[in-house]
Scaffold this active site. Sequence first.
Site, PDB file in Angstrom:
ATOM      1  N   GLU A  65       0.857  -1.187   0.000  1.00 16.82           N
ATOM      2  CA  GLU A  65       0.000   0.000   0.000  1.00 16.82           C
ATOM      3  C   GLU A  65       0.891   1.235   0.000  1.00 16.82           C
ATOM      4  O   GLU A  65       1.753   1.387   0.875  1.00 16.82           O
ATOM      5  CB  GLU A  65      -0.944   0.038   1.194  1.00 16.82           C
ATOM      6  N   GLU A  90       4.482   5.299   3.818  1.00 16.73           N
ATOM      7  CA  GLU A  90       3.884   6.563   4.261  1.00 16.73           C
ATOM      8  C   GLU A  90       4.970   7.429   4.896  1.00 16.73           C
ATOM      9  O   GLU A  90       5.549   7.039   5.911  1.00 16.73           O
ATOM     10  CB  GLU A  90       2.765   6.309   5.264  1.00 16.73           C
ATOM     11  N   ASP A 117       9.760   7.946   0.997  1.00 14.71           N
ATOM     12  CA  ASP A 117       9.261   8.061  -0.362  1.00 14.71           C
ATOM     13  C   ASP A 117       9.103   6.664  -0.967  1.00 14.71           C
ATOM     14  O   ASP A 117      10.065   5.897  -1.046  1.00 14.71           O
ATOM     15  CB  ASP A 117      10.271   8.882  -1.177  1.00 14.71           C
ATOM     16  N   ASP A 139      -2.261  12.131  -2.461  1.00 12.66           N
ATOM     17  CA  ASP A 139      -2.301  13.595  -2.470  1.00 12.66           C
ATOM     18  C   ASP A 139      -2.654  14.061  -3.881  1.00 12.66           C
ATOM     19  O   ASP A 139      -1.935  13.771  -4.838  1.00 12.66           O
ATOM     20  CB  ASP A 139      -0.941  14.149  -2.063  1.00 12.66           C
ATOM     21  N   LYS A 143      -4.079  22.078  -7.611  1.00 15.72           N
ATOM     22  CA  LYS A 143      -3.768  23.275  -8.390  1.00 15.72           C
ATOM     23  C   LYS A 143      -2.910  22.905  -9.590  1.00 15.72           C
ATOM     24  O   LYS A 143      -2.032  22.053  -9.509  1.00 15.72           O
ATOM     25  CB  LYS A 143      -3.047  24.301  -7.511  1.00 15.72           C
ATOM     26  N   ASP A 175     -10.801  11.100  -5.481  1.00 14.34           N
ATOM     27  CA  ASP A 175     -12.042  11.872  -5.573  1.00 14.34           C
ATOM     28  C   ASP A 175     -11.784  13.221  -6.238  1.00 14.34           C
ATOM     29  O   ASP A 175     -12.520  14.181  -6.005  1.00 14.34           O
ATOM     30  CB  ASP A 175     -12.695  12.048  -4.196  1.00 14.34           C
ATOM     31  N   ARG A 214      -9.744   7.326   6.392  1.00 13.79           N
ATOM     32  CA  ARG A 214     -10.062   8.580   7.066  1.00 13.79           C
ATOM     33  C   ARG A 214     -10.179   9.729   6.073  1.00 13.79           C
ATOM     34  O   ARG A 214     -11.084  10.557   6.159  1.00 13.79           O
ATOM     35  CB  ARG A 214      -8.968   8.870   8.104  1.00 13.79           C
ATOM     36  N   GLU A 216     -10.965   9.533   2.935  1.00 18.97           N
ATOM     37  CA  GLU A 216     -12.151   9.337   2.102  1.00 18.97           C
ATOM     38  C   GLU A 216     -13.401   9.922   2.745  1.00 18.97           C
ATOM     39  O   GLU A 216     -14.247  10.513   2.063  1.00 18.97           O
ATOM     40  CB  GLU A 216     -12.315   7.835   1.869  1.00 18.97           C
TER      41      GLU A 216
END
Length: 233
Positions: A65, A90, A117, A139, A143, A175, A214, A216
Amino acid sequence: MSAPEHEGLRDRPIRTFGRTGGRPLSPRQQQLIETRLDHWRLPQPVAPDFQPLSVFPSARAVWLEIGFGGGEHLVAQAAANPETGFIGCEPFVEGVAKAIAGIEDNGLTNVRLWPDDARLLLDALAPASIARVFILFPDPWPKRRQQKRRLVRPDVVAGLARILAPGGRLRFATDVASYADEALLAFLGNDAFEWTAARADDWRCPPADHVTTRYETKKLGDCAPIWYDFLRI
């Protein structure tokens, strides 16, 4: 993670993630990072062509993941699939602390962490060594000037194709509509991946084994979640 580790990120390719630290950790979280992270993290340094099954001797396969956030999905999947080894990537230190808490509170032994990373790990993993990959709500860098920081780009997709075993699966969710479009093009632009959707509900509805994250639940994006599942040919 120490200050030198943070400073080392400056010499790496453009970051695909934001801050690695935030508000102060709780006393328990700080203790977990200081005393338990070394137990749960992958061996350092990771040798080239690293075989992840080597750290999960009783596992049949290893799932990865990338960007596990608070660890909800990682911990729940590991609990539901005890015969599988899990690696969670993470860089956000609070998320790492939450994952360690979840691992230990649930008595799990089939999880290892990469608090850095994810691309560094992708480069080190042996070819065809991962059976399944999750990239859930990364993430979005919404922009336009930030979008070069998005994780899912052709070079990363090529790295994912290299480490996934034939018949392996990759799940991506977002999303943010522009990211969904960009990611689909990146995956379909690589001949190693086949999109498994057969009808609209396959990308409109979460898969049966999905665990809500969380992030989501915050519904910060500009569209309903979009789900892509790909098969490694």
